[in-house]
Design a protein around this motif. Structure first.
Motif, PDB file in Angstrom:
ATOM      1  N   VAL B  15       0.841  -1.201   0.000  1.00 56.70           N
ATOM      2  CA  VAL B  15       0.000   0.000   0.000  1.00 56.70           C
ATOM      3  C   VAL B  15       0.877   1.252   0.000  1.00 56.70           C
ATOM      4  CG1 VAL B  15      -1.755   1.285   1.269  1.00 56.70           C
ATOM      5  CG2 VAL B  15      -1.879  -1.207   1.169  1.00 56.70           C
ATOM      6  N   GLY B  18       2.352   1.664  -3.302  1.00 55.01           N
ATOM      7  CA  GLY B  18       1.341   2.180  -4.229  1.00 55.01           C
ATOM      8  C   GLY B  18       1.127   3.672  -4.038  1.00 55.01           C
ATOM      9  N   ILE B  19       1.136   4.094  -2.784  1.00 53.36           N
ATOM     10  CA  ILE B  19       0.937   5.517  -2.508  1.00 53.36           C
ATOM     11  C   ILE B  19       2.036   6.355  -3.164  1.00 53.36           C
ATOM     12  CG2 ILE B  19       1.164   7.214  -0.643  1.00 53.36           C
ATOM     13  CD1 ILE B  19      -0.532   5.339   1.074  1.00 53.36           C
ATOM     14  N   ILE B  22       1.423   6.504  -6.915  1.00 49.82           N
ATOM     15  CA  ILE B  22       0.335   7.397  -7.306  1.00 49.82           C
ATOM     16  C   ILE B  22       0.773   8.865  -7.186  1.00 49.82           C
ATOM     17  CG2 ILE B  22      -1.937   8.225  -6.610  1.00 49.82           C
ATOM     18  CD1 ILE B  22      -2.710   5.404  -6.002  1.00 49.82           C
ATOM     19  N   TYR B 295      -1.552   7.785   7.930  1.00 49.57           N
ATOM     20  CA  TYR B 295      -2.949   7.355   7.891  1.00 49.57           C
ATOM     21  C   TYR B 295      -3.047   5.838   7.687  1.00 49.57           C
ATOM     22  CZ  TYR B 295      -7.862   7.304   6.441  1.00 49.57           C
ATOM     23  OH  TYR B 295      -9.190   7.046   6.329  1.00 49.57           O
TER      24      TYR B 295
ATOM     25  N   ARG C 113      -8.197  -3.848  -4.707  1.00 47.45           N
ATOM     26  CA  ARG C 113      -6.907  -3.411  -4.148  1.00 47.45           C
ATOM     27  C   ARG C 113      -6.607  -1.999  -4.609  1.00 47.45           C
ATOM     28  NH1 ARG C 113      -3.225  -8.205  -2.295  1.00 47.45           N
ATOM     29  NH2 ARG C 113      -4.973  -9.451  -1.582  1.00 47.45           N
ATOM     30  N   LEU C 117      -6.289   1.249  -2.281  1.00 50.03           N
ATOM     31  CA  LEU C 117      -5.102   2.087  -2.345  1.00 50.03           C
ATOM     32  C   LEU C 117      -5.500   3.562  -2.388  1.00 50.03           C
ATOM     33  CD1 LEU C 117      -2.077   2.034  -2.527  1.00 50.03           C
ATOM     34  CD2 LEU C 117      -2.254   1.859  -4.992  1.00 50.03           C
ATOM     35  N   LEU C 118      -6.496   3.873  -3.217  1.00 49.87           N
ATOM     36  CA  LEU C 118      -6.938   5.263  -3.296  1.00 49.87           C
ATOM     37  C   LEU C 118      -7.556   5.706  -1.978  1.00 49.87           C
ATOM     38  CD1 LEU C 118      -8.429   5.481  -6.878  1.00 49.87           C
ATOM     39  CD2 LEU C 118      -6.287   6.411  -6.015  1.00 49.87           C
ATOM     40  N   MET C 119      -8.222   4.746  -1.287  1.00 53.03           N
ATOM     41  CA  MET C 119      -8.841   5.105  -0.021  1.00 53.03           C
ATOM     42  C   MET C 119      -7.820   5.182   1.116  1.00 53.03           C
ATOM     43  SD  MET C 119     -12.508   3.200  -0.205  1.00 53.03           S
ATOM     44  CE  MET C 119     -13.313   4.079   1.097  1.00 53.03           C
ATOM     45  N   PHE C 152     -15.263   5.605  -3.047  1.00 52.42           N
ATOM     46  CA  PHE C 152     -16.361   5.410  -2.094  1.00 52.42           C
ATOM     47  C   PHE C 152     -17.572   4.781  -2.784  1.00 52.42           C
ATOM     48  CE2 PHE C 152     -13.747   8.611  -0.120  1.00 52.42           C
ATOM     49  CZ  PHE C 152     -13.738   8.223   1.200  1.00 52.42           C
ATOM     50  N   ARG C 155     -16.793   1.094  -3.812  1.00 51.32           N
ATOM     51  CA  ARG C 155     -16.829   0.124  -2.723  1.00 51.32           C
ATOM     52  C   ARG C 155     -18.267  -0.179  -2.303  1.00 51.32           C
ATOM     53  NH1 ARG C 155     -13.395   0.506   2.827  1.00 51.32           N
ATOM     54  NH2 ARG C 155     -11.648  -0.432   1.753  1.00 51.32           N
TER      55      ARG C 155
END
Lengths: 319, 315, 627
Positions: B15, B18-19, B22, B295, C113, C117-119, C152, C155
């Protein structure tokens, strides 16, 4: 002889703990390799308790699940591509929950038309005619066609489910607990309707249920499933009246019957084997009063015992 | 348990990776080249080219990413050209302030929101329920920055209860009472929206749970109604509330950006907005990656709490 | 559709929100046609004119621009951008969610996934990063707000789609030859659209807030163009001296978002079928009692005595008479069976005893429930709570749903005891193990710290029984305790109950739909139909000589093991709906012995001796009944 339905070594293994790539962590054998035949015009009853694999078996038979091994032959033709559309013309399914098997946002007419359009490519006039015919044969009024599923009672909805299965013009129907969601007084109506349709339309049924009495009342032959395997198969009038497998006997003795004293046929408090860690040998051995060392070592095969076939080394009444 | 925590920590690695990808890709979308942005439109082409080379921007994208990531892993987030200071130092300092503000607001919104939701549900359609529902509606409808401005107007300018802005007094001790007096209004303004969301969700989760069979069982045993609601029902409702608290933490962090602007709070949000307006790319990149990483770890804590609460989650 | 609008209009708050929103939207649409000043013409001489001045109804801002005009144009812009962002986010998110949810497996895994990741970003970081990359501007802010909301929606919609994709009608569609694309469009989408609409209507307000927020930060609309957010942002520096420039746009945002939220909640309530049926009401601690008429005097029959009990469900303006006057009694050590089909009122009768009928919508409207002569209907909550579990205990149907999922079974047992008497932790544990032993759970020392989900169905029901026994009650009411169980487990549970009642002298009220179970367990049986008892008497008597045609035909239509393949004697028609009970006998419409007098007036419970029957023309001999 061509059978309506012939299963050879059919089995299903589910992966447990899926990973994004690579092999799953473990697997559960929901259905062990099993072979069964259903003659044309016959009703084969399948009984078993929860978790015995009867629904998995049924879903494989109509192509909704791909078998892990084995072959399905319908009317002498092999079908093993798990394409429900290919299966649909030959074999259809009547679901347990009549309400959730009808899309709440479509009218009964739209629901009935689906198989006629997609399986048979009928035009509007032909479809209307055919739907009316079917509705007449299941005793449903034509004005129901423009209503939505929630307007019907369970019994009516199950008739609609049966009508939809008939619309595909399949000769074999899988009836998966078709009356267990219905009230007892309505159960009989639906069971009688099924019997009438069978004679009228020359159908073959595979009737799946957990209710021994219902299965006995509708079937020609009965197969008893335990932990994914057939443990006994034989003529309906004999299987429970004269059980040969100890599990069948346990089932028959457990069913509440008017006029028989209350007893717990199984003294031990036992549970089903762990599917993630199946026992070697006979799956019933741990609960079986007749079990011997041999039973825990190797799994018995189905063998002929009179009119029935039993998967047990020491069947009841054989000594 | 330790195994589960370890597993969750390991799963954070992709994750985090990935962050960074992005963030890097979004920044790579920037039209024109950053060097021009940094040096201004009057810069000579030679200067621009030199700066590009210094920043490594003449290399292929993948190489740039690998260098950037490698530097970050060693703790080097680059240098902010606008502030002429290491990005990480600035971010850490600012993030502290944000943590104080957002942390307080988060605790407020969790406690108040859950309490309001439970009371609301247990008095469904009663006066308390209606009053709470209406307050919640206003809470989720008012822009937090507008609320903050109005609070300043009323409580600072007119009533003079709290200082207008900042985190510390300009003259005077930097002690706890000073912090609290500066913190009260921004934390409240920030908590309002999140409290509304948590209260709404807690109410509906409680209503859902209170209809379930095991609540009837508890009542049939003769368990006192107070215990039925605050123990039996709330415990199960928490299973659906906790993940939302995780999401709410993100919303509180996000809302902090506005509140920091309104109250001149020296937090990371205001830093980011300033950096964007000044096109201070490295500071934006570093700030976003750092806060997002924090976070992610916060959400791991949420997951672990969830698994402690619910034995059905395989650990 | 019209039903939906009607429901929406009935919700007064939603209606108010709708009206306000319509006015705002209408004004925003016709703004170009209104005689307003040019929003961008500056007039520094007339800076900060106060509201209600000549020529500037809402005053002017720091550059002397007309605030009313700027407000209207700003509203127009904010609404358009918020709405556009919501539509874009909902469409994209729904598409992604449906695909992931329908196809499942690896597709789902990969997509989700990405969504996770965006969340993993606090959403504003992503929005800020996007704006940083694309540059400040209203259109870029729109893109950023839409983009951060896609996950959002995705999901949420995926969750719904997974639920629908596993419904049996999707399997049926596959078998009807539909392709995946056709199934998504024809079967899944119509069921997902209401959820998309709900999600949109509840988030559109949020989107407007977010775009306003970006503009407030100076990252959205750029001067001189202004939306509501940037108006606030520009006004901030003059906030203390001239608050009206801040208040005007701020209040407008509040009005817009609040009306949208009110309307959105109304839309959600109108589209959600559970809310429509009032099913999301929370049941109160005890059933509501609204008794009219006289309370029957005690007749001193039995330990537990129900006298003309009436329980109704009030849903909207419909009244369902679930229990329409039931009188029953049970003696110490006796087992009374109540048999009937679903909707016959058997469970509601049982739950009424201790005020456990969910209320709303349940109301006890008449009669009495007496325990040792004391009337429990209308007893204060404290008294009822004290008796629950201690005098009268319950065993329910589905043991997985009726045990608390997050407490260990031992703790649940201890709690049952502690509800009635103080007991130490250690003592409680010993007692819990003892209880588990008494219901023959193997290895109770270990099982006591199991969670319900770690046990099999049969074991869980044993725990349910142990819990009922915890305080040595005199009466146990068992509501279909074996219906959810397999037949081999059912036999074990039944014999356990039988043994317990004999050894402890328990009175058992056993509710079931199975004659076989009644025959084996119960001394007496009451047959219910349409909310009333139609026949009652000693079990053997009723089984051998059913007097009511319903009893006789019900027994005939249930196949019994050992009967072989045969045709069943079905009862035509359906049981009556209890909100539209016919006059006279409820069974008349399905009865082949019906006469005119059956439907003329209420049929009383008659019969001789212990065998009571509610029929004008009962069978008098078993031969007659069998025909």
């Amino acid at each position: 002889m061509t059978y309506a339905l012939k299963l050879t070594d059919l089995s299903k293994t589910f992966p447990v703990g899926r990973r994004l790539f690579g092999k799953p962590k473990a697997s559960v054998k929901a259905v062990q390799p099993l072979s069964l035949t259903v003659a044309k015009g016959e009703t084969l009853g399948i009984v078993g308790e929860s978790g015995c694999g009867k629904s998995t078996l049924a879903r494989m038979l109509v192509g909704l699940l791909e078998p892990t091994t084995g072959e399905i032959e319908i009317d002498g033709e092999a079908l093993d591509n798990a394409d429900p559309a290919a299966f649909g013309k030959r074999i259809q399914y009547v679901f347990q929950d009549p309400i959730s098997s009808l899309n709440p946002r479509r009218t009964i007419r739209q629901i009935m038309e689906s198989p006629l359009i997609h399986l048979h490519g009928m035009d509007k006039a032909a479809r209307d005619k055919r739907i009316k015919e079917i509705f007449d044969s299941v005793n449903l009024r034509h004005e129901f066609l423009d209503r939505y599923p929630h307007e019907f009672s369970g019994g009516q909805a199950q008739r609609i489910g049966i009508a939809r299965a008939l619309a595909a013009e399949a000769k074999t129907l899988i009836l998966d607990e078709p009356v267990s969601a219905l009230d007892v007084s309505v159960q009989a109506q639906v069971l009688n309707l099924l019997a009438d349709l069978k004679t009228e339309l020359d159908l073959t049924y595979l009737f799946i249920s957990h209710d021994l009495a219902v299965v006995e009342a509708v079937s020609d032959r009965i197969a008893v499933l335990y932990f994914g395997s057939v443990v006994e198969v034989g003529p309906a009038e004999e299987v429970f009246a004269n059980p040969r497998h100890p599990y069948t006997r346990l089932l028959a003795e457990s069913a509440p019957v008017v006029g028989r004293a209350l007893s717990a046929p199984e003294a031990k408090e036992s549970e089903l084997p762990d599917p993630l860690n199946p026992p070697s040998g006979c799956a019933f051995a741990a609960r079986c009063p007749n079990a011997q060392a041999k039973c825990r070592e190797m799994a018995p095969e189905l063998t002929d015992h009179g009119a029935a076939q039993v998967a047990c080394f020491f069947p009841v009444g054989a000594d | 348990m330790t195994g589960y925590i370890l597993k969750r920590l390991l799963s954070a690695i992709p994750v985090l990776f990935g962050i960074t990808v992005i963030v890097f890709l979004i920044m790579a979308l920037i039209p024109g080249d950053p060097a021009t942005a940094i040096l201004g439109s009057y810069a000579t082409p030679e200067n621009v080219e030199k700066l590009n080379r210094d920043l490594g921007l003449d290399k292929p994208l993948v190489t740039q990413y690998v260098i950037w990531l490698g530097n970050m892993l060693t703790g080097d987030f680059g240098t902010s050209f606008a502030l002429n200071r290491p990005v990480l130092d600035e971010v850490l300092e600012r993030f502290n302030a944000t943590l104080v503000l957002a942390g307080t607001a988060f605790v407020l919104c969790s406690v108040l929101g859950i309490a309001a939701g439970v009371i609301s549900a247990s008095r469904q359609y009663g006066f308390a329920d209606k009053a709470i529902t209406f307050s919640v509606l206003i809470g989720i409808s008012i822009p937090s920055f507008f609320l903050g401005m109005m609070m300043i107007l009323v409580f600072s300018v007119n009533l003079r209860w709290f200082p207008v802005s900042g985190m510390w007094p300009i003259y005077g001790d930097r002690d706890l009472p000073a912090l609290i007096s500066h913190l009260t209004m921004p934390a409240l303004a920030l908590a309002v929206v999140a409290t509304g969301v948590v209260a709404r969700l807690s109410r509906s989760a409680m209503l859902e749970v209170l209809r379930q069979d095991f609540i009837r069982t508890a009542r049939a045993k003769g368990v006192h109604e107070r215990r039925v609601i605050w123990r039996h029902a709330l415990k199960v409702a928490m299973v659906s509330i906790i993940p939302v608290l995780g999401i709410q933490a993100g919303f509180v962090l996000s809302g902090a950006v506005y509140i920091e602007m309104v109250f001149q709070w020296p937090g990371v949000g205001r830093m980011l907005v300033d950096a964007i307006l000044k096109r201070d790319i490295l500071l934006v990149q570093g700030g976003v990656v750092f806060v997002a990483a924090c976070y992610v770890f916060f959400n791991i804590v949420v997951d672990v709490l969830q698994s402690l609460l619910d034995p059905r989650i395989k650990t | 559709m019209s039903a939906f609008l009607k429901l929406l209009a009935r919700n007064r708050l939603a209606l108010a929100g709708g009206v306000v929103l319509s006015v705002v939207v209408l004004l925003a649409i016709i703004t170009p046609l209104l005689p307003l000043a040019d929003p961008n013409v500056t007039n520094t001489a007339a800076r900060f004119t106060k509201p209600f001045s000549e020529g500037a109804l809402l005053g002017t801002d720091h550059l002397g621009r007309d605030l009313l005009s700027r407000l209207m144009w700003g509203t127009r812009l904010s609404l358009a951008v918020g709405f556009a962002a919501a539509v874009v986010a909902a469409t994209l998110g729904a598409a992604i969610g449906i695909i992931a949810g329908y196809y499942g497996g690896r597709t789902d895994n990969l997509i989700m996934r990405g969504v996770d990741l965006l969340m993993a970003f606090p959403y504003i970081l992503l929005a800020l990063a996007i704006v940083a990359a694309l540059g400040p501007g209203l259109f870029n802010a729109l893109i950023a707000v839409a983009a951060v909301n896609v996950p959002f929606f995705a999901r949420n919609i995926r969750g719904i789609t997974v639920g629908i994709a596993h419904k049996e009608f999707v399997d049926a569609a596959k078998l009807a030859g539909l392709t995946h694309r056709q199934i998504i469009l024809k079967e899944i989408l119509p069921n997902v659209v209401p959820v998309i609409v709900i999600a949109m209507s509840t988030t559109i307000g949020w989107m407007i807030l977010e775009t306003a927020g970006l503009s407030f930060l100076g990252l959205g609309s750029q001067p001189p163009q202004a939306d509501l957010g940037s108006m606030l942002g520009e006004a901030r520096s003059a906030m203390i001296a001239n608050p009206h420039t801040s208040v005007v746009p701020g209040v407008m945002i509040l009005i817009i978002v609040m009306s949208i939220n009110l309307l959105g909640d109304g839309v959600r309530d109108a589209l959600d079928p559970r809310l429509k049926s009032g099913a999301l009401s929370r049941p109160m601690a005890a059933t509501r009692v609204e008794r009219s008429g006289d309370i029957p005097e005690t007749e001193g029959k039995g330990l537990l005595e129900l006298q003309n009990l009436q329980t109704q469900f009030h849903v909207g303006n419909r009244i369902y008479k679930a229990v329409g006057g039931v009188s029953l009694n049970v003696e110490k050590g006796e087992c009374l069976g109540i048999i009937g089909e679903s909707g016959s009122g058997k469970s509601v009768t049982a739950l009424s005893v201790m005020g456990l009928v969910a209320s709303p919508p349940g109301v006890i409207t008449g009669g009495a429930v007496r325990y040792e002569g004391e009337d429990l209907v209308g007893a204060p909550y404290g008294r009822l709570r004290d008796m629950r579990g201690r005098n009268v205990a319950y065993i329910f149907q589905d043991p997985l749903a009726t045990l608390h999922p997050l407490y260990r079974v031992g703790d649940q047992l201890i709690e049952a005891i502690r509800a009635h008497r103080p007991i130490s932790e250690a003592e409680g544990r010993t007692k819990a193990i003892e209880l588990l032993k008494s219901v023959r759970i193997p290895n109770p020392e270990k099982r006591v710290s199991d969670y319900p989900h770690e046990m099999s169905g049969g074991m869980r029901q044993r725990v349910g029984i142990a819990m009922a026994l915890a305080n040595d009650p005199d009466v146990i009411i068992a509501d279909e305790p074996t219906t959810a169980l397999d037949v081999t487990v059912q036999a074990q549970i039944l014999s356990l109950l039988d043994e317990l009642r004999r050894s402890r002298g328990l009175a058992i009220v056993f509710i079931t739909h199975d004659f076989g179970v009644v025959a084996q367990l119960c001394d007496r049986v009451a047959v219910m139909y349409g909310g009333r008892i139609v026949e009652e008497g000693p079990t053997t008597d009723i089984l051998d000589r059913p007097a009511h045609p319903y009893t006789a035909r019900l027994m005939a239509c249930v196949p019994e093991l050992g009967g072989g393949k045969r045709r069943l004697e079905a009862i035509p028609g359906l049981p009556p709906a209890v909100d539209r009970l016919p006059q006279g006998c409820a069974f008349a419409a399905r009865c082949d012995r019906v006469q005119e007098s059956c439907q003329a007036a209420d049929v009383p419970l008659g019969g001789e001796g212990l065998h009571a029957v509610r029929c004008l023309f009962p069978f008098t001999s078993p031969q007659e009944a069998a025909e």
